[in-house]
Design an enzyme around this catalytic site. Structure first.
Site, PDB file in Angstrom:
ATOM      1  N   HIS A 287       0.837  -1.209   0.000  1.00 45.66           N
ATOM      2  CA  HIS A 287       0.000   0.000   0.000  1.00 45.66           C
ATOM      3  C   HIS A 287       0.866   1.249   0.000  1.00 45.66           C
ATOM      4  O   HIS A 287       1.825   1.358   0.744  1.00 45.66           O
ATOM      5  CB  HIS A 287      -1.039  -0.004   1.125  1.00 45.66           C
ATOM      6  CG  HIS A 287      -0.495   0.082   2.517  1.00 45.66           C
ATOM      7  ND1 HIS A 287      -0.165   1.290   3.112  1.00 45.66           N
ATOM      8  CD2 HIS A 287      -0.225  -0.869   3.433  1.00 45.66           C
ATOM      9  CE1 HIS A 287       0.269   1.048   4.342  1.00 45.66           C
ATOM     10  NE2 HIS A 287       0.256  -0.249   4.556  1.00 45.66           N
ATOM     11  N   ASP A 299       6.427   0.842   6.535  1.00 41.82           N
ATOM     12  CA  ASP A 299       4.968   0.738   6.376  1.00 41.82           C
ATOM     13  C   ASP A 299       4.471   1.854   5.472  1.00 41.82           C
ATOM     14  O   ASP A 299       4.175   2.933   5.936  1.00 41.82           O
ATOM     15  CB  ASP A 299       4.303   0.801   7.748  1.00 41.82           C
ATOM     16  CG  ASP A 299       2.807   0.523   7.676  1.00 41.82           C
ATOM     17  OD1 ASP A 299       2.346   0.037   6.637  1.00 41.82           O
ATOM     18  OD2 ASP A 299       2.114   0.804   8.659  1.00 41.82           O
ATOM     19  N   GLU A 333      -4.950   2.318   2.710  1.00 39.28           N
ATOM     20  CA  GLU A 333      -4.967   1.168   3.627  1.00 39.28           C
ATOM     21  C   GLU A 333      -5.104   1.644   5.062  1.00 39.28           C
ATOM     22  O   GLU A 333      -5.788   1.045   5.878  1.00 39.28           O
ATOM     23  CB  GLU A 333      -3.681   0.338   3.470  1.00 39.28           C
ATOM     24  CG  GLU A 333      -3.713  -1.002   4.188  1.00 39.28           C
ATOM     25  CD  GLU A 333      -3.255  -0.968   5.644  1.00 39.28           C
ATOM     26  OE1 GLU A 333      -3.492  -1.933   6.372  1.00 39.28           O
ATOM     27  OE2 GLU A 333      -2.658   0.035   6.076  1.00 39.28           O
ATOM     28  N   GLU A 334      -4.441   2.771   5.377  1.00 44.25           N
ATOM     29  CA  GLU A 334      -4.324   3.184   6.771  1.00 44.25           C
ATOM     30  C   GLU A 334      -5.623   3.718   7.366  1.00 44.25           C
ATOM     31  O   GLU A 334      -5.855   3.555   8.552  1.00 44.25           O
ATOM     32  CB  GLU A 334      -3.212   4.238   6.931  1.00 44.25           C
ATOM     33  CG  GLU A 334      -1.811   3.743   6.556  1.00 44.25           C
ATOM     34  CD  GLU A 334      -1.263   2.684   7.500  1.00 44.25           C
ATOM     35  OE1 GLU A 334      -1.995   2.225   8.388  1.00 44.25           O
ATOM     36  OE2 GLU A 334      -0.092   2.317   7.335  1.00 44.25           O
ATOM     37  N   ASP A 361       3.327  -6.229   3.435  1.00 43.05           N
ATOM     38  CA  ASP A 361       2.964  -5.104   4.312  1.00 43.05           C
ATOM     39  C   ASP A 361       3.424  -5.383   5.742  1.00 43.05           C
ATOM     40  O   ASP A 361       2.714  -5.120   6.696  1.00 43.05           O
ATOM     41  CB  ASP A 361       1.438  -4.873   4.259  1.00 43.05           C
ATOM     42  CG  ASP A 361       1.027  -3.631   5.044  1.00 43.05           C
ATOM     43  OD1 ASP A 361       1.899  -2.791   5.332  1.00 43.05           O
ATOM     44  OD2 ASP A 361      -0.167  -3.514   5.390  1.00 43.05           O
ATOM     45  N   HIS A 434       3.948   3.257  12.281  1.00 46.31           N
ATOM     46  CA  HIS A 434       3.076   4.432  12.511  1.00 46.31           C
ATOM     47  C   HIS A 434       3.734   5.507  13.384  1.00 46.31           C
ATOM     48  O   HIS A 434       3.037   6.255  14.066  1.00 46.31           O
ATOM     49  CB  HIS A 434       1.747   4.023  13.171  1.00 46.31           C
ATOM     50  CG  HIS A 434       0.920   3.099  12.334  1.00 46.31           C
ATOM     51  ND1 HIS A 434      -0.263   2.552  12.786  1.00 46.31           N
ATOM     52  CD2 HIS A 434       1.088   2.632  11.076  1.00 46.31           C
ATOM     53  CE1 HIS A 434      -0.787   1.782  11.830  1.00 46.31           C
ATOM     54  NE2 HIS A 434       0.030   1.814  10.796  1.00 46.31           N
TER      55      HIS A 434
HETATM   56 ZN   LIG Z   1       0.894  -1.130   6.360  1.00 44.42          ZN
END
Ligand SMILES: [Zn+2]
Length: 470
Positions: A287, A299, A333-334, A361, A434
């Site tokens: 993603h 990520d 995606e997030e 991912d 994140h």
């Molecule tokens: Zn991810």
């Protein structure tokens, strides 16, 4: 005697030449062991994945879907895919939710047995604002949603709820540990709001032992009734816990979070058409969006680069796939999963048949293997077929297990025989996930390339042999 020996040597030499010529002319793709060896060597020597990831991280940076940076990521990856000689490169465009953080959050303990001190914080994705002056209240610490539910409205009303459950250290696979903890981030603030809390703090879901807060999605009720929700750093959470053991703690906090109208966003797609079975599609994906912190390196910059690099490797090595091999870089995606949903809808509308879909991912760390799921009738024979390649993949440290695949490819389950998750080593992923620390420098480029080689190897085997029992 001498002549007979000479003739024998001549005959032996001729036979050896005849044997060697076809061996030499044989394509590397005919012998699976040789093919995998060549793929690994080629990727380790020639992959440009380090340069691509560096550009995505340093020139584009973090890229929440709906933001101008996400659009730059779409342009950059489309250009790269255009430059590697694919049969087609295109975009799928659709609407995504648009949330912005606004001003940085602030949290401060204002009354406690250990005095006043700051707490390191970061608003959770989808959260709402406190208002200009922030808000102050007594803290109520719990370790689970169930615990808060038992306390009930009378105790929770008017408080700031603090979910303080750590990721369990004893769980070896950190994705499983994450799965056991993340409910307090996604659903915790929702329950706190229902029980009349004013705001919610959540111990960051991380394996790191620093004070870096880690954001991520929290539930947002479009009909209202949401409360501000923030992640706090590990060291700050420890300090807060300590203060609470000594008595009542009052806290002041401020944060912002704004939803505006949905924005257009795109999945980026590039493919090599299959030479024999073009209607049998094998997807390799990641993603392209990231949270609005750091650079989205692990990520999921790494996963997108893997997907692009698999196609580049096959092209560079002159491999002609029998089936269509398609790289998909998903949007959103997030904070919405709209990219995966849109892709599956389109595929269904066109009646496309996906032999397999793979998502990377879980970061750019050393490859450990793949996990497989599916509920189509062909899943069991397909999984058995993949299992027959375990001896080919074991020398590269790759195992093949049943298990989860990826959030973006999951909607394809009804149309895909096999869903595949790429599994790198999980021990460091949640140190960066994140957070502002998810930057290019934390990715080891050799490990990233090993990921490309591992995925290319599996895609090659699926393409060459197919997934049916015979
Ligand atoms: Zn991810």
């Amino acid at each position: 005697m001498f002549t007979r020996v000479k003739i024998s040597i001549f005959l032996l030499f001729t036979v050896m030449c005849l044997l060697l010529v076809p061996l030499k002319a044989q394509s590397i793709w005919e012998n699976d062991t040789l093919a995998l060896d060549s793929i690994y060597k080629d990727v380790l020597m020639h992959s440009q994945s380090g340069e691509w990831l560096k550009y995505l991280c340093k020139q584009v940076g973090h890229r929440l879907s709906g933001s101008p940076a996400y659009q730059s990521a779409v342009e950059y990856t489309s250009q790269v895919l255009d430059s590697i000689g694919l049969d087609s490169v295109y975009k799928q465009t659709f609407l995504v939710p648009h949330w912005r953080r606004g001003k940085p959050s602030e949290v401060r303990v204002v009354e406690s047995a250990t005095g006043s001190f700051p707490i390191t914080s970061l608003a959770l994705g989808n959260t709402v604002s406190t208002g200009e002056n922030g808000l102050a209240a007594e803290i109520l610490m719990v370790h689970s949603i169930e615990e808060l539910e038992k306390l009930g409205k009378e105790i929770v009303k008017g408080k700031i709820v603090f979910y303080n459950r750590r990721m369990p250290d004893e769980v070896i696979n950190t994705f499983h540990a994450y799965g056991r903890t993340v409910d307090q981030r996604y659903n915790g603030p929702k329950l706190a709001a229902e029980l009349g809390a004013l705001a919610c703090l959540v111990r960051s879901v991380t394996t790191a032992r620093d004070d870096e807060p880690h954001t991520g999605s929290t539930y947002h009720n479009p009909d209202g009734g949401n409360i501000p929700a923030l992640a706090i750093g590990m060291a700050s959470a420890d300090r807060l816990e300590q203060a609470m053991r000594l008595g009542k703690v009052r806290l002041w906090l401020f944060c912002e979070g704004h939803f505006s109208t949905d924005k257009l966003s795109s999945n980026v797609i590039g493919e090599i058409r299959g030479s024999e079975f073009p209607d049998e599609i094998i997807v390799v994906s990641g993603h392209l969006d990231s949270w609005d912190q750091g650079e989205g390196a692990h990520d999921d910059g790494a996963g997108c680069i893997h997907a692009m690099d698999v196609l580049h490797t096959l092209r560079r090595m002159g491999y002609k796939p029998r089936r269509t091999i398609r790289c998909v870089l998903f949007s959103n995606e997030e904070n919405g999963l709209k990219g995966g949903a849109h892709y599956a809808d389109q595929a269904k509308g066109r009646g496309e048949r996906h032999l397999a879909a793979l998502e990377s991912d879980r970061g750019g760390f050393t490859p450990r293997g793949f996990t497989f799921e599916g509920d189509a009738p062909g899943f069991i024979p397909a999984f058995r077929k993949v299992g027959s390649w375990s001896d080919l993949l074991a020398p590269y440290g790759l195992s093949l297990e049943p298990g989860g695949s990826g959030a973006d490819i999951k909607p394809l389950q009804p149309q895909s025989t096999l869903l595949v998750g790429f599994v790198p080593d999980s021990q460091r992923y949640f140190d960066f996930h994140h957070a502002a620390t998810d930057v290019f420098e934390t990715v080891n480029i050799r490990e990233l390339k090993m990921g490309t080689a591992a995925i290319t190897s599996l895609i090659f085997l699926m393409d060459k042999h197919g997934l049916s029992a015979h």
